[in-house]
Design a protein around this motif. Sequence first.
Motif: not given
Length: 346
Positions: A68, A102, A104, A107
Amino acid sequence: MRCYANQLPNELKKALQPFYLVFGEEPFQIAQCAQQIRTCAKQKGFDEVIKFTLMPGFDWQELIAQYQSMSLFSARTLIELDLNGQKPGTVGSQTFKKLVELNNPDTLLIVTGAKASQDIQRSAWFKALDKHGVFVPCYPLSGSHLQRWLDEQCARLAINMQNDAKRTLIDATEGNLLACFQELEKLSLLHGNALIDQQLVLQGLLNQAKFDIFDLSEALLHGNSRQAIKVLTKLAADNTEAVSILWAINKEANTLLSLQLGLQQGESLAALFKQKAIWKNQQGPISQALNRLTVDTLEHIISLLAQFDASYKQGNLIKPYQALAHICLVFCQPVAVALPAHPLDS
């Protein structure tokens, strides 16, 4: 989405996916695939690389935090997690599903591990990552698949190799992709884009092989005639004394004969191992040899060794290593054949 290792370069040209699962039994292929993803990711701005290995006490929260967090050094981060031959467990499974939620975009996650069995592929965490990423299975290669892999590596390294040279390299490295690739890199450095024939490959293999008499003993106990002749050829090229090789073969043959006679007298193999001070790491190969070699065969081998010794000392052998090769073959694949004679010209 499933993507085989040889398809990965083309898949990476299309678009990067947020998750990559690189699993299999072929460590060199796994490393090569991970490097291809790493290289492509770097070109897309994933400059920071963070590596984790699953060990006892691994902190899965740290993985989530890194996934994150904003990178201090680049706009994008690549995280590599080596499962180290283990399953992620309950906490790990929940963590992977959390990462998918999540998602991201700055990432990228590469997960590497051992063979992904059916129960792993059916697990919720694997399905979640696979649905939003790419699964790259890395299988041991053989036959036409191994030949195709070698052709691809030759093309990548701009190596011009004859077909018989390729077959020789495949046979010599016995499916070990790392050993095969290292030989290709060496050939590329030494010969560039010049035509590489079988002789050049053999020369390189013999020059780099490091064998000793104990390697010969190991091959004989396993009954691996191919490896025994390979080791013997290298020992001969290194001018290893024929009598030293004779001693090694004779030692193994007499040990096995003593064990076989003890078994015939009703002694247990465990007791004989203890009596002969045979270490545990040698007990398996010796047991294998005992299953293959009878008392009669061992006595025949010892007789051949005695004939060799007498003829060698009298100067009646012009090709001693050829005679030793014959004895090694009898040791590996028992046949009652006389020692080939090589008398000196009168």
